[in-house]
Design a protein around this motif. Sequence first.
Motif, PDB file in Angstrom:
ATOM      1  N   SER A  64      -0.731   3.787  -2.387  1.00 14.10           N
ATOM      2  CA  SER A  64      -2.016   4.235  -1.823  1.00 14.10           C
ATOM      3  C   SER A  64      -1.790   5.284  -0.734  1.00 14.10           C
ATOM      4  CB  SER A  64      -2.768   3.047  -1.223  1.00 14.10           C
ATOM      5  OG  SER A  64      -2.996   2.080  -2.202  1.00 14.10           O
ATOM      6  N   ARG A  74     -12.874   3.430   0.426  1.00 14.43           N
ATOM      7  CA  ARG A  74     -12.472   2.944   1.742  1.00 14.43           C
ATOM      8  C   ARG A  74     -12.026   4.177   2.522  1.00 14.43           C
ATOM      9  NH1 ARG A  74      -8.249  -0.061   0.217  1.00 14.43           N
ATOM     10  NH2 ARG A  74      -9.244  -1.922  -0.581  1.00 14.43           N
ATOM     11  N   VAL A  96      -3.077  -6.067  -8.034  1.00 13.09           N
ATOM     12  CA  VAL A  96      -1.990  -6.954  -8.457  1.00 13.09           C
ATOM     13  C   VAL A  96      -0.652  -6.323  -8.050  1.00 13.09           C
ATOM     14  CG1 VAL A  96      -0.942  -8.111 -10.428  1.00 13.09           C
ATOM     15  CG2 VAL A  96      -3.395  -7.608 -10.433  1.00 13.09           C
ATOM     16  N   GLY A  97       0.181  -7.111  -7.363  1.00 10.00           N
ATOM     17  CA  GLY A  97       1.477  -6.609  -6.896  1.00 10.00           C
ATOM     18  C   GLY A  97       2.381  -6.230  -8.060  1.00 10.00           C
ATOM     19  N   GLY A  98       3.283  -5.291  -7.822  1.00  4.67           N
ATOM     20  CA  GLY A  98       4.240  -4.899  -8.851  1.00  4.67           C
ATOM     21  C   GLY A  98       3.701  -3.795  -9.741  1.00  4.67           C
ATOM     22  N   SER A  99       2.693  -3.045  -9.231  1.00  2.00           N
ATOM     23  CA  SER A  99       2.101  -1.997 -10.074  1.00  2.00           C
ATOM     24  C   SER A  99       3.067  -0.821 -10.251  1.00  2.00           C
ATOM     25  CB  SER A  99       0.770  -1.531  -9.497  1.00  2.00           C
ATOM     26  OG  SER A  99       0.917  -1.208  -8.140  1.00  2.00           O
ATOM     27  N   GLU A 156      -0.147   5.162  -9.620  1.00  2.00           N
ATOM     28  CA  GLU A 156      -0.605   3.842 -10.069  1.00  2.00           C
ATOM     29  C   GLU A 156      -0.851   2.951  -8.852  1.00  2.00           C
ATOM     30  OE1 GLU A 156      -1.612   1.272 -13.114  1.00  2.00           O
ATOM     31  OE2 GLU A 156      -0.575   3.153 -13.558  1.00  2.00           O
ATOM     32  N   ILE A 157      -2.112   2.505  -8.722  1.00  2.27           N
ATOM     33  CA  ILE A 157      -2.445   1.623  -7.587  1.00  2.27           C
ATOM     34  C   ILE A 157      -3.160   0.404  -8.133  1.00  2.27           C
ATOM     35  CG2 ILE A 157      -3.905   1.395  -5.514  1.00  2.27           C
ATOM     36  CD1 ILE A 157      -3.422   4.476  -5.151  1.00  2.27           C
ATOM     37  N   ARG A 211      -8.355  -3.887   8.406  1.00  2.00           N
ATOM     38  CA  ARG A 211      -8.621  -5.332   8.379  1.00  2.00           C
ATOM     39  C   ARG A 211      -8.490  -5.986   9.760  1.00  2.00           C
ATOM     40  NH1 ARG A 211      -4.784  -8.064   4.473  1.00  2.00           N
ATOM     41  NH2 ARG A 211      -3.356  -6.928   5.807  1.00  2.00           N
ATOM     42  N   THR A 251      -4.694   3.454   7.704  1.00  2.00           N
ATOM     43  CA  THR A 251      -5.459   2.887   6.592  1.00  2.00           C
ATOM     44  C   THR A 251      -5.328   3.871   5.442  1.00  2.00           C
ATOM     45  OG1 THR A 251      -7.017   1.803   8.080  1.00  2.00           O
ATOM     46  CG2 THR A 251      -7.759   2.172   5.821  1.00  2.00           C
ATOM     47  N   GLY A 276       0.797  -1.226   0.000  1.00  2.00           N
ATOM     48  CA  GLY A 276       0.000   0.000   0.000  1.00  2.00           C
ATOM     49  C   GLY A 276       0.831   1.277   0.000  1.00  2.00           C
ATOM     50  N   PRO A 321       9.269   0.851  -6.470  1.00  2.00           N
ATOM     51  CA  PRO A 321       8.712  -0.496  -6.636  1.00  2.00           C
ATOM     52  C   PRO A 321       8.762  -1.270  -5.326  1.00  2.00           C
ATOM     53  CG  PRO A 321      10.319  -0.011  -8.360  1.00  2.00           C
ATOM     54  CD  PRO A 321      10.428   1.090  -7.354  1.00  2.00           C
ATOM     55  N   GLY A 322       7.848  -2.210  -5.168  1.00  2.00           N
ATOM     56  CA  GLY A 322       7.849  -3.041  -3.969  1.00  2.00           C
ATOM     57  C   GLY A 322       8.980  -4.057  -4.027  1.00  2.00           C
ATOM     58  N   GLU A 370      -9.918   2.665  -3.028  1.00  2.48           N
ATOM     59  CA  GLU A 370     -11.208   2.125  -3.467  1.00  2.48           C
ATOM     60  C   GLU A 370     -11.188   0.615  -3.431  1.00  2.48           C
ATOM     61  OE1 GLU A 370     -11.282   3.888  -7.296  1.00  2.48           O
ATOM     62  OE2 GLU A 370     -12.551   5.557  -6.652  1.00  2.48           O
ATOM     63  N   GLY A 385      -6.775   3.818   2.719  1.00  2.00           N
ATOM     64  CA  GLY A 385      -8.064   4.072   2.074  1.00  2.00           C
ATOM     65  C   GLY A 385      -8.082   3.537   0.662  1.00  2.00           C
ATOM     66  N   LYS A 407      -3.300  -0.882   6.068  1.00  2.00           N
ATOM     67  CA  LYS A 407      -4.485  -1.747   5.973  1.00  2.00           C
ATOM     68  C   LYS A 407      -4.997  -2.125   7.367  1.00  2.00           C
ATOM     69  CE  LYS A 407      -2.600  -3.613   1.656  1.00  2.00           C
ATOM     70  NZ  LYS A 407      -2.421  -4.747   0.762  1.00  2.00           N
TER      71      LYS A 407
HETATM   72  N1  LIG Z   1      -7.898  -3.019   2.963  1.00  2.00           N
HETATM   73  C1  LIG Z   1      -7.013  -2.130   2.553  1.00  2.00           C
HETATM   74  N2  LIG Z   1      -6.437  -2.257   1.362  1.00  2.00           N
HETATM   75  C2  LIG Z   1      -5.545  -1.333   0.971  1.00  2.00           C
HETATM   76  C3  LIG Z   1      -5.178  -0.261   1.788  1.00  2.00           C
HETATM   77  N3  LIG Z   1      -4.229   0.465   1.148  1.00  2.00           N
HETATM   78  C4  LIG Z   1      -4.046  -0.118  -0.051  1.00  2.00           C
HETATM   79  N4  LIG Z   1      -4.820  -1.200  -0.152  1.00  2.00           N
HETATM   80  C5  LIG Z   1      -4.904  -2.075  -1.324  1.00  2.00           C
HETATM   81  O1  LIG Z   1      -3.677  -2.780  -1.492  1.00  2.00           O
HETATM   82  C6  LIG Z   1      -3.451  -2.978  -2.877  1.00  2.00           C
HETATM   83  C7  LIG Z   1      -2.067  -2.513  -3.253  1.00  2.00           C
HETATM   84  O2  LIG Z   1      -1.975  -1.135  -3.137  1.00  2.00           O
HETATM   85  P1  LIG Z   1      -0.819  -0.279  -3.779  1.00  2.00           P
HETATM   86  O3  LIG Z   1      -0.906   1.093  -3.244  1.00  2.00           O
HETATM   87  O4  LIG Z   1      -0.772  -0.455  -5.243  1.00  2.00           O
HETATM   88  O5  LIG Z   1       0.415  -1.020  -3.129  1.00  2.00           O
HETATM   89  P2  LIG Z   1       1.949  -0.792  -3.430  1.00  2.00           P
HETATM   90  O6  LIG Z   1       2.661  -1.088  -2.157  1.00  2.00           O
HETATM   91  O7  LIG Z   1       2.178   0.528  -4.049  1.00  2.00           O
HETATM   92  O8  LIG Z   1       2.213  -1.957  -4.465  1.00  2.00           O
HETATM   93  P3  LIG Z   1       3.444  -2.106  -5.515  1.00  2.00           P
HETATM   94  O9  LIG Z   1       3.645  -0.801  -6.154  1.00  2.00           O
HETATM   95  O10 LIG Z   1       2.933  -3.151  -6.428  1.00  2.00           O
HETATM   96  O11 LIG Z   1       4.588  -2.576  -4.724  1.00  2.00           O
HETATM   97  C8  LIG Z   1      -4.540  -2.234  -3.621  1.00  2.00           C
HETATM   98  O12 LIG Z   1      -5.509  -3.147  -4.007  1.00  2.00           O
HETATM   99  C9  LIG Z   1      -5.073  -1.279  -2.588  1.00  2.00           C
HETATM  100  O13 LIG Z   1      -6.438  -0.957  -2.809  1.00  2.00           O
HETATM  101  C10 LIG Z   1      -5.793  -0.163   3.072  1.00  2.00           C
HETATM  102  O14 LIG Z   1      -5.534   0.732   3.862  1.00  2.00           O
HETATM  103  N5  LIG Z   1      -6.694  -1.124   3.387  1.00  2.00           N
END
Ligand SMILES: Nc1nc2c(ncn2[C@@H]2O[C@H](COP(=O)(O)OP(=O)(O)OP(=O)(O)O)[C@@H](O)[C@H]2O)c(=O)[nH]1
Length: 492
Positions: free
Chosen positions: A136, A292, A152-155, A148-149, A236, A269, A133, A178-179, A273, A271, A233
């Motif tokens: 996000s 969210r 799927v991992g690796g976005s 970009e969110i 959860r 969190t 996240g 990147p993750g 969508e 947040g 997150k």
């Molecule tokens: N339940 C929940 N899901 C979340 C939250 N934050 C992000 N997510 C979800 O987690 C997923 C990954 O989110 P990203 O923000 O793309 O994660 P990232 O760490 O940037 O991922 P990469 O760039 O792939 O490493 C998405 O489906 C988000 O909607 C949160 O606070 N709660």
Amino acid sequence: MKLDRFVRTVIAVAVILAFVIATAALLFISEAALNVWDRLKSGPPALMYAYVAVMLLLAVTALWLTWRLVVRRKIAPGRTARAAPLTRQEIEERIREADASGVDVSSARAELEELATRKGAIQLCFFGEISSGKSSLIKALVPDADVEIDVVGGSTDAVSEYRWRNDEGAEILLVDVPGIGGGDGELSTIAANEAKRSHVVLFVCDGDLTRPEVQAIQSLLAFDKPLVLVLNKADRFNAEEQAALMQQLLERIDAAGGEPQRDHVVAVTAGGETDVIERRSDGSEETVRRERPADIGVLVVAINRLLEGEATSLDARRERAVFKMAAGRLADAETAYRTQRSEQIIRSATRKAVIGALAAISPGTDILIQGYIGTTMTQQLCALFGAAPRDLDIEEFLSMSQSRVGRALPLTLAVAGNGLKAFPGIGTVAGGIVHAVAYGLIFDALGRSLVLTLTRHGELVPEAAAKEFEEGISEHLEAGVRRIAKMALDEN
Ligand SMILES: Nc1nc2c(ncn2[C@@H]2O[C@H](COP(=O)(O)OP(=O)(O)OP(=O)(O)O)[C@@H](O)[C@H]2O)c(=O)[nH]1
Ligand SMILES: [Mg+2]
């Protein structure tokens, strides 16, 4: 049997003779010593003191010489074991020195140049495993950001920066990377390097830390990175689960060698969508997109607290981390340079040994190994590794290796003969060439054993290197024989 008895008798006679000589020597020495002592006692005291002083001086000199000759120096720790952080002057000096000796210093220089372009705003890097996240969270802080969110991992597959203003109105750069832990190791490396180049790392996780996450944290702590652990997150988990998880995270930080400060571990969190399946009254299903609700207040507080009046010290810490990175790049480049140069040195010595063996009518390994070629190769390899061995150590290493060649020579000759057969049109090869190849193989092994020892100890340790040679010679014979046989044939 007869011979055995004869040898025993000779040894017995020698023992008796040694006893007689030792007894006679003891009597003679005690007599002389007592004599001198009596005379000194009756003479002026000054003479006696001077005499005793000279004797002591002689004894100390003899002990010191023996110690230097026999007792080995302590093995110095590697050059990497350096506690104090590097200063700009030191790293620049190191780069200059390495450059002068032919090392490719471009990547170390690039790291310093990159640092120079980053003057100004504080950088906060959102770092962590894929899909935790990170993007996000940036979107939650900068709602207008085009981030970009994806589920799927690796976005996120590149580094991007987003401008954000904190409560004090200071402009801060949020860095999305990147993750780590995705399939692409290179992306993980890009992310880790970017984290080290930033002022502060917001380590984003979404549950208890995995082993790779702990390792990543340890590596960042080794670069003295200010770190906030962000449990994302949080929606959860219920309150109880969240409290237990936070406690666990604090303990993990502690175990990883960090400071487990409560305000450096936050639960949020981001947040965003989420798609929810809704059932209508008529029984049909529909997928609807729901917001969210975000809750990142504690993260903003943690960031503000960390940055409060810390800009200069954060700058200095970041600078030191980058110097350390540059030193790492330099060390890698030095290793690559040494590998390549040592290959050249060994090849050149091997060629000389081959030519020497071809030129001599009845060559002996001793002249080659303990002579000019062996000494030069040892000196050059030591110089390459920054070791300054005493001539005595070089001599000792070469003569120790020499005595180990005898046992390996028959096998080496056999392998050399066999290797030469692989070249069509040679037929029955002359003995001279077989010897030349065998000596070439010996030099190859000699060089490799030196490189191994110098890499391990940072200096020439004669026994260790000779032992390495003994073990390595039979191991590497097959690997080098074709190359060296070709060399010998070309020279011939
Ligand atoms: N339940 C929940 N899901 C979340 C939250 N934050 C992000 N997510 C979800 O987690 C997923 C990954 O989110 P990203 O923000 O793309 O994660 P990232 O760490 O940037 O991922 P990469 O760039 O792939 O490493 C998405 O489906 C988000 O909607 C949160 O606070 N709660
Ligand atoms: Mg992302």
